[in-house]
Design an enzyme around this catalytic site. Structure first.
Site, PDB file in Angstrom:
ATOM      1  N   ARG A  41      -5.954   6.397  -7.141  1.00 21.35           N
ATOM      2  CA  ARG A  41      -5.477   7.651  -7.333  1.00 21.35           C
ATOM      3  C   ARG A  41      -5.292   8.286  -8.739  1.00 21.35           C
ATOM      4  O   ARG A  41      -5.743   9.313  -9.105  1.00 21.35           O
ATOM      5  CB  ARG A  41      -4.297   7.999  -6.670  1.00 21.35           C
ATOM      6  N   LEU A  94       0.855  -1.133  -0.032  1.00 23.54           N
ATOM      7  CA  LEU A  94       0.003   0.203  -0.113  1.00 23.54           C
ATOM      8  C   LEU A  94       0.801   1.148   0.075  1.00 23.54           C
ATOM      9  O   LEU A  94       2.114   1.116   0.647  1.00 23.54           O
ATOM     10  CB  LEU A  94      -0.873   0.021   1.232  1.00 23.54           C
ATOM     11  N   ASP A  95       0.367   2.251  -0.610  1.00 27.27           N
ATOM     12  CA  ASP A  95       1.257   3.717  -0.526  1.00 27.27           C
ATOM     13  C   ASP A  95       1.430   4.013   1.121  1.00 27.27           C
ATOM     14  O   ASP A  95       0.592   3.710   1.672  1.00 27.27           O
ATOM     15  CB  ASP A  95       0.426   4.811  -1.226  1.00 27.27           C
ATOM     16  N   LYS A  96       2.307   4.695   1.166  1.00 29.56           N
ATOM     17  CA  LYS A  96       2.660   5.370   2.518  1.00 29.56           C
ATOM     18  C   LYS A  96       1.575   5.797   3.209  1.00 29.56           C
ATOM     19  O   LYS A  96       1.022   5.600   4.389  1.00 29.56           O
ATOM     20  CB  LYS A  96       3.754   6.573   2.476  1.00 29.56           C
ATOM     21  N   THR A 129      -1.787   5.503   2.469  1.00 24.58           N
ATOM     22  CA  THR A 129      -2.843   4.812   2.275  1.00 24.58           C
ATOM     23  C   THR A 129      -3.125   3.770   3.397  1.00 24.58           C
ATOM     24  O   THR A 129      -2.054   3.328   3.740  1.00 24.58           O
ATOM     25  CB  THR A 129      -3.022   3.873   1.012  1.00 24.58           C
TER      26      THR A 129
END
Length: 246
Positions: A159, A56-58, A60
């Site tokens: 996104r 997961l993105d930082k 998120t």
């Protein structure tokens, strides 16, 4: 840690935590924590990513699964590759999304102008095939709360796809959502949105649900999570604001 056994570790990741070391984040990552808590995690996508089968993105938040051994890693990685996992995200996006349900399709690849972000290439001339299904959960006029199901799992997929259709994620500084994109010019409204940005100082995206087949038992495992406080707070603020405006 939401669940763990001999094969899998299920985590509810906090926003702001980097998943694996790199680009100046060599400590304090999810991988650092896993390596500290669990010994002999399998090496999959590289020595700096023991146990990881997805990320997961930082900024998120939400549910992730990691593997405790080589067999589990191979089994889980195949499920992600074959798209037999089921992932649902909740996002707050700018604007009033027109359709109640929809599908966004468009190749996603690194931007040719800014390598830090992803871009949709609708003609498929670059990047990888990506499909996002969405359902509108709540409408507040200026923003919309949506549930997203991923058919593919590209970097920054939700996104990039929502920016592509003109609805960047709320407070997404990399995709233009950290500006007031919808609403009035009144100073009071501007202050209200800035307060929302402070309440949720990251892009409003949460990995709410993940399901997969257990590598050993073959049981279908389903893990759900509550919305984190920051996203729940801004959604409630928009509910209150909408009622007050009406």
């Amino acid at each position: 840690i939401v669940f763990r056994d001999e094969d899998v570790i299920v985590i509810n990741k906090n926003p702001g935590m980097v998943v694996h070391p790199g680009h100046g984040n060599w400590s304090g990552t999810l991988v650092n924590a896993l390596a500290y808590l669990f010994k002999n995690l399998p090496i999959g996508n590289g020595e700096d990513r023991p146990g990881l089968v997805h990320r997961l993105d930082k900024n998120t938040s939400g549910i992730m699964v990691a593997a405790s051994n080589e067999f589990a890693m191979s089994h889980l990685a195949k499920q992600f590759f074959d798209r037999t996992t089921d992932r649902e995200y909740i996002a707050v996006v700018w604007g009033d999304v027109k359709e109640d349900t929809g599908t966004i399709t468009g190749h996603i690849g690194r931007s040719l102008k800014n390598r830090q972000v992803m871009t949709v290439f609708p003609n498929g001339e670059y990047g990888k095939h990506a499909v996002t299904h969405y359902t509108v959960l709540e409408r507040f006029g200026y923003v919309t709360v949506v549930a997203c199901k991923l058919e593919t799992g590209r970097t920054h997929q939700i996104r990039a796809h929502f920016k592509y259709i003109g609805h960047p994620l709320f407070n997404d500084n990399e995709y233009g959502g950290d500006k007031i994109l919808k609403g009035t010019t009144y100073t009071k409204y501007k202050q209200y949105i800035e307060n929302c940005f402070e309440l949720c100082p990251r892009h409003a995206l949460h990995a709410k649900r993940l399901s997969f087949t257990h590598p050993q038992t073959k049981e279908r495992m389903i893990f759900d999570s509550e919305l984190p406080e920051d996203m729940a707070a801004i959604i409630q603020k928009f509910r209150n604001y909408t009622v007050g405006r009406n």
